[in-house]
Write a protein that holds these residues in place. Sequence first.
Motif, PDB file in Angstrom:
ATOM      1  N   VAL A  20      29.512  39.219  15.301  1.00 22.22           N
ATOM      2  CA  VAL A  20      29.876  39.925  15.814  1.00 22.22           C
ATOM      3  C   VAL A  20      28.373  38.511  16.869  1.00 22.22           C
ATOM      4  O   VAL A  20      27.504  38.719  16.317  1.00 22.22           O
ATOM      5  N   PHE A  21      28.898  38.839  17.756  1.00 27.30           N
ATOM      6  CA  PHE A  21      28.278  37.328  18.891  1.00 27.30           C
ATOM      7  C   PHE A  21      26.705  38.463  19.796  1.00 27.30           C
ATOM      8  O   PHE A  21      27.409  40.182  19.325  1.00 27.30           O
ATOM      9  N   PRO A  22      26.106  38.416  20.666  1.00 31.97           N
ATOM     10  CA  PRO A  22      24.935  39.181  20.150  1.00 31.97           C
ATOM     11  C   PRO A  22      25.730  40.828  22.011  1.00 31.97           C
ATOM     12  O   PRO A  22      25.695  41.390  21.526  1.00 31.97           O
ATOM     13  N   SER A  23      26.933  39.565  22.075  1.00 31.61           N
ATOM     14  CA  SER A  23      27.026  40.767  24.020  1.00 31.61           C
ATOM     15  C   SER A  23      28.450  41.663  23.123  1.00 31.61           C
ATOM     16  O   SER A  23      29.634  42.101  23.735  1.00 31.61           O
ATOM     17  N   TYR A  24      28.923  41.077  21.959  1.00 28.10           N
ATOM     18  CA  TYR A  24      30.561  41.628  21.692  1.00 28.10           C
ATOM     19  C   TYR A  24      30.946  41.116  19.803  1.00 28.10           C
ATOM     20  O   TYR A  24      30.691  40.077  19.711  1.00 28.10           O
ATOM     21  N   GLY A  25      32.089  41.850  19.741  1.00 26.05           N
ATOM     22  CA  GLY A  25      32.105  41.616  18.476  1.00 26.05           C
ATOM     23  C   GLY A  25      33.538  41.541  17.781  1.00 26.05           C
ATOM     24  O   GLY A  25      34.417  41.067  18.885  1.00 26.05           O
ATOM     25  N   ALA A  26      34.171  40.541  16.945  1.00 24.52           N
ATOM     26  CA  ALA A  26      34.974  40.133  16.704  1.00 24.52           C
ATOM     27  C   ALA A  26      35.778  39.691  15.173  1.00 24.52           C
ATOM     28  O   ALA A  26      34.288  39.950  14.284  1.00 24.52           O
ATOM     29  N   GLY A  27      36.954  39.277  14.768  1.00 25.61           N
ATOM     30  CA  GLY A  27      37.146  39.317  13.821  1.00 25.61           C
ATOM     31  C   GLY A  27      36.777  40.835  12.460  1.00 25.61           C
ATOM     32  O   GLY A  27      36.028  40.275  11.237  1.00 25.61           O
ATOM     33  N   PHE A  28      36.950  42.258  12.790  1.00 21.89           N
ATOM     34  CA  PHE A  28      36.260  43.198  11.835  1.00 21.89           C
ATOM     35  C   PHE A  28      35.321  43.310  11.882  1.00 21.89           C
ATOM     36  O   PHE A  28      34.696  44.347  10.826  1.00 21.89           O
ATOM     37  N   CYS A  29      34.863  42.919  12.615  1.00 22.95           N
ATOM     38  CA  CYS A  29      33.241  43.158  12.446  1.00 22.95           C
ATOM     39  C   CYS A  29      32.310  43.242  14.370  1.00 22.95           C
ATOM     40  O   CYS A  29      33.242  42.725  15.164  1.00 22.95           O
ATOM     41  N   LEU A  30      31.556  44.576  13.811  1.00 24.58           N
ATOM     42  CA  LEU A  30      31.161  45.157  15.083  1.00 24.58           C
ATOM     43  C   LEU A  30      29.621  45.093  15.551  1.00 24.58           C
ATOM     44  O   LEU A  30      29.371  45.099  16.436  1.00 24.58           O
ATOM     45  N   ILE A  31      28.786  44.843  14.383  1.00 24.64           N
ATOM     46  CA  ILE A  31      27.297  45.192  14.789  1.00 24.64           C
ATOM     47  C   ILE A  31      26.860  44.200  13.376  1.00 24.64           C
ATOM     48  O   ILE A  31      27.502  44.156  12.279  1.00 24.64           O
ATOM     49  N   ASN A  32      26.011  43.296  13.399  1.00 27.00           N
ATOM     50  CA  ASN A  32      25.933  41.956  12.308  1.00 27.00           C
ATOM     51  C   ASN A  32      24.411  42.298  11.457  1.00 27.00           C
ATOM     52  O   ASN A  32      23.943  42.562  11.759  1.00 27.00           O
ATOM     53  N   ASP A  33      25.678  42.769  10.718  1.00 33.69           N
ATOM     54  CA  ASP A  33      24.252  44.063   9.814  1.00 33.69           C
ATOM     55  C   ASP A  33      23.125  42.568   8.831  1.00 33.69           C
ATOM     56  O   ASP A  33      21.896  42.862   8.301  1.00 33.69           O
ATOM     57  N   LEU A  34      23.734  41.816   8.812  1.00 33.78           N
ATOM     58  CA  LEU A  34      22.887  40.409   8.588  1.00 33.78           C
ATOM     59  C   LEU A  34      21.646  39.883   9.053  1.00 33.78           C
ATOM     60  O   LEU A  34      20.863  40.076   8.726  1.00 33.78           O
ATOM     61  N   ALA A  35      22.090  39.957  10.511  1.00 33.68           N
ATOM     62  CA  ALA A  35      21.238  39.429  10.555  1.00 33.68           C
ATOM     63  C   ALA A  35      19.933  40.627  11.490  1.00 33.68           C
ATOM     64  O   ALA A  35      18.775  40.213  11.725  1.00 33.68           O
ATOM     65  N   VAL A  36      20.621  41.943  11.829  1.00 33.45           N
ATOM     66  CA  VAL A  36      19.909  43.468  12.393  1.00 33.45           C
ATOM     67  C   VAL A  36      18.624  43.109  10.424  1.00 33.45           C
ATOM     68  O   VAL A  36      17.633  43.200  10.903  1.00 33.45           O
ATOM     69  N   ALA A  37      19.058  42.790   9.452  1.00 31.20           N
ATOM     70  CA  ALA A  37      18.106  43.503   8.359  1.00 31.20           C
ATOM     71  C   ALA A  37      17.259  42.037   8.804  1.00 31.20           C
ATOM     72  O   ALA A  37      15.853  42.260   8.307  1.00 31.20           O
ATOM     73  N   ALA A  38      17.636  40.947   8.911  1.00 27.81           N
ATOM     74  CA  ALA A  38      16.910  40.002   8.485  1.00 27.81           C
ATOM     75  C   ALA A  38      16.237  40.370   9.706  1.00 27.81           C
ATOM     76  O   ALA A  38      14.447  39.676   9.598  1.00 27.81           O
ATOM     77  N   LYS A  39      15.607  40.682  11.059  1.00 30.84           N
ATOM     78  CA  LYS A  39      14.823  40.727  12.009  1.00 30.84           C
ATOM     79  C   LYS A  39      14.138  41.189  12.024  1.00 30.84           C
ATOM     80  O   LYS A  39      12.648  41.535  12.219  1.00 30.84           O
TER      81      LYS A  39
END
Length: 227
Positions: A133-152
Motif C-alpha cells: 500500500v503506497f501512501p495514495s493507493y493500495g495494490a496486491g490485496f493490500c489496502l492499509i499498510n499495517d506495518l508502517a502504521v504500527a512503526a509510526k
Amino acid sequence: MRVSRRVTKDSSGLPVVHNSKHVYDIPENHRFPMGKFQSILLFLLMDQIITNKQVWTPSLASEELLAPVHTEENVDNFLHGKISIEEQKRTGFSWSDGLATWCRYETGGTVLAAGIALQRGLASSTAGGTHHVFPSYGAGFCLINDLAVAAKYWMEESSKKRKVLIADLDVHQGDDTAYIFREEPDVFTFSMHCGSNFPLRKQQSDLDVSLTDGLEDKKYLATVKLC
C-alpha cells in the motif's frame, strides 16, 4: 490506541493477537486465502500450543492512526467507499464497509502486537503484513499498510527515541514499506523475496535479498541466518 501497562493476560506464554473480524466474507472463488487468519488461531489452540488466555483482542484502527502513513485523500476514499473501479481492480478486492472494517481491525492487531512486544519482548498477530500500500493507493490485496502504521505510531508514542527493524520474509518484496521509510533513518527495512515475483517494479529497501524460484527450505533458512 495504548496498551495497558498492567498485563492481565497469561504471562507464561506467547501473546497472540486475534479478532474474529480478522476474517471477512469474500466470494468463495476469490484467490485471496481469507480463511488462513482464523485457521492459524484454531491450529494453535487445537494443538495446545497456546490457550485462550494468551489471545488478545485488538480494537478498530482509527482514522487518526492511519493518517501519518497514508494521504488524507486515500484514507477518506477508503473509509467512505469512494474507491474507483480501476483502484479496486488494482487491490484485487471490491470495496465494502465490511472490507474496510476488516482492514482496520487487522491494522489494529498489528499495532497492539507491537505494543505488547515492547512490554514483554515478543508478541504475534494472526493477520497483517499488508506491504503493497503506497501512501495514495493500495495494490496486491493490500489496502492499509499495517506495518508502517504500527512503526509510526510506536515511534511517535514514546518520549524517547526508538528505532525499528521491519523484517519482511514474504515471497513478494515489501515495496511500499521500503518506499514509505526510504528517508527515515530510524526505520531499517529488510525484505527477502523471490526476485521474479510480484511486484514487477521493486523499490529499494535498506536491505534486499532477492531469491531464485524453487529455493528449497534448507537453503532458504541458511540465507536468513546469513542476513
